[in-house]
Motif scaffolding. Structure first.
Motif, mmCIF file in Angstrom:
data_model
loop_
_atom_site.group_PDB
_atom_site.id
_atom_site.type_symbol
_atom_site.label_atom_id
_atom_site.label_comp_id
_atom_site.label_asym_id
_atom_site.label_seq_id
_atom_site.Cartn_x
_atom_site.Cartn_y
_atom_site.Cartn_z
ATOM 1 N N UNK A 1 0.776 -1.090 -0.040
ATOM 2 C CA UNK A 1 0.097 0.044 -0.083
ATOM 3 C C UNK A 1 0.746 1.158 0.092
ATOM 4 N N UNK A 2 0.381 2.293 -0.630
ATOM 5 C CA UNK A 2 1.390 3.519 -0.770
ATOM 6 C C UNK A 2 0.819 4.381 0.148
ATOM 7 N N UNK A 3 1.501 5.762 0.226
ATOM 8 C CA UNK A 3 1.092 6.661 1.187
ATOM 9 C C UNK A 3 -0.222 7.350 1.019
ATOM 10 N N UNK A 4 -0.805 7.504 -0.113
ATOM 11 C CA UNK A 4 -2.046 8.119 -0.376
ATOM 12 C C UNK A 4 -3.088 6.958 0.353
ATOM 13 N N UNK A 5 -3.001 5.584 -0.007
ATOM 14 C CA UNK A 5 -3.717 4.587 0.454
ATOM 15 C C UNK A 5 -3.700 4.750 2.002
ATOM 16 N N UNK A 6 -2.488 4.690 2.698
ATOM 17 C CA UNK A 6 -2.534 4.869 4.285
ATOM 18 C C UNK A 6 -3.186 6.086 4.725
ATOM 19 N N UNK A 7 -3.020 7.016 4.030
ATOM 20 C CA UNK A 7 -3.792 8.539 4.341
ATOM 21 C C UNK A 7 -5.235 8.224 4.709
ATOM 22 N N UNK A 8 -5.851 7.704 3.346
ATOM 23 C CA UNK A 8 -7.189 7.614 3.332
ATOM 24 C C UNK A 8 -7.555 6.461 4.415
ATOM 25 N N UNK A 9 -6.956 5.461 4.595
ATOM 26 C CA UNK A 9 -7.300 4.462 5.674
ATOM 27 C C UNK A 9 -7.330 4.959 7.255
ATOM 28 N N UNK A 10 -6.340 5.803 7.320
ATOM 29 C CA UNK A 10 -6.334 6.333 8.782
ATOM 30 C C UNK A 10 -7.491 7.314 8.846
ATOM 31 N N UNK A 11 -7.449 8.183 7.785
ATOM 32 C CA UNK A 11 -8.792 9.053 7.965
ATOM 33 C C UNK A 11 -10.351 8.459 8.322
ATOM 34 N N UNK A 12 -10.506 7.263 7.530
ATOM 35 C CA UNK A 12 -11.691 6.588 7.240
ATOM 36 C C UNK A 12 -11.752 5.730 8.809
ATOM 37 N N UNK A 13 -10.576 5.685 9.544
ATOM 38 C CA UNK A 13 -10.753 4.828 10.888
ATOM 39 C C UNK A 13 -11.011 5.655 11.961
#
Length: 335
Positions: free
Chosen positions: A227-239
């Protein structure tokens, strides 16, 4: 019965015969008109009938006529109801299909991607019918009033693509994304994430840069290691974001000011997309002397950072709420 024409243009009897219609049984002289009427029941033979019986069969509603090059003329009794209904509708001729098609296309371009049902009518509608009339060449297109607000979406249309909205421009990218998700196998190399909400400030821990907000912490496992950085950011925000709004109890958080950082306090938004962020940290040297390293799953912490300024606004908001509550309580006690 089913009416069919004979293969000869002059449907005449080749010899003297009797009309096969049981109610007639009239003698048909040679060279007199003689017509063949087929039976609609498969396997049953047809009948050779005289001219009078053939005309009677043609006028029966239960009879069907096979298509031919020449359409049978309508009788005067059959033409009268059609002409009367045309006069009641105010139509002198059938509408042009090309004009109908053009009018429908114009109505769809003025509405959303889900156009309303289009009804071509020439009747006058009462004022309270709830249907608005649009002027267009050819048949009139009636559009319900509930779809009038869709015309305001014209300003969101894609430039250079008349009749299409912004959603159409994203079709190719969305189709490619869902195709990859549909046909991609489940990831064999996964990691675990520990995502928490943190506000800026010095903590009591050594080299601490932030303070945890309440008990907002969520674990995520079986995350694709690539997983790349934008995917990690989206996952963190959604959580974390939904839990942060519950914690704030009505405070208007400005999520666009939040940042996502790793354990080394690195801002993930500064990294380019399509590059695995944690994958290289999971590769360890192989014990068997192989040149290729071995993948080993690990756990990585992520923090959604709330800026210090916004946290200060939250504390001031809490104090104002408490002052209002205490003031109302004291007023109630005095009374």
């Amino acid at each position: 019965m089913e009416l069919v024409s004979q293969f000869t243009e002059d449907a005449v009897a080749q010899e003297d015969r009797i009309c096969d219609r049981p109610a007639c049984r009239r003698r048909i002289v040679k060279n007199d008109p003689c017509h063949y009427v087929a039976n609609m029941i498969v396997g049953q033979p047809g009948r050779f009938v005289c001219e009078t019986c053939y005309v009677g069969y043609r006028q029966k509603i239960s009879s069907s006529v096979r298509p031919s090059g020449q359409r049978a003329p309508l009788t005067q009794s059959m033409q009268r109801p059609a002409s009367q209904s045309m006069q009641r509708l105010g139509m002198s001729c059938l509408p042009d299909p090309q004009i109908i098609r053009q009018s429908v296309n114009d109505a769809q371009r003025k509405s959303t991607i889900y156009p309303p049902p289009v009804v071509p009518l020439a009747l006058s509608q009462p004022s309270g019918s709830g249907i608005s009339r649009t002027s267009a060449p050819g048949p009139e297109i009636l559009v319900p009033l509930s779809w009038q607000h869709s015309q305001s979406m014209g300003q969101h249309r894609v430039a250079g693509a008349a009749g299409y909205s912004l959603h159409h421009a994203q079709y190719n990218s969305e189709r490619e994304r869902w195709a990859k998700l549909s046909y991609a196998p489940p990831p064999a190399e996964t990691i675990t994430l520990e995502i928490s909400a943190v506000r800026e400030g010095n903590s009591q821990r050594k080299a601490g840069r932030g303070i945890n907000i309440g008990n907002i912490c969520e674990g995520k496992k079986d995350i694709d290691a690539r997983i790349d950085a934008p995917g990690l950011i989206a996952l963190a925000y959604d959580t974390v974001t939904p839990k942060l709004f519950v914690f704030g109890n009505g405070f208007p958080w400005r999520t666009n000011e939040f940042t996502v950082r790793d354990a080394a306090w690195v801002d993930l938004s500064t990294h380019q997309p399509n590059v695995p962020y944690f994958f290289s940290q999971c590769l360890v040297p192989s014990r068997r002397g192989q040149k290729a390293p071995t993948f080993k799953s690990k756990q990585f912490p992520l923090s959604v950072i709330v800026p210090a300024v916004q946290w200060g606004e939250y504390e001031e908001w809490l104090e104002s709420i408490e002052e209002v509550s205490n003031g109302s309580l004291m007023t109630h006690t005095n009374y």
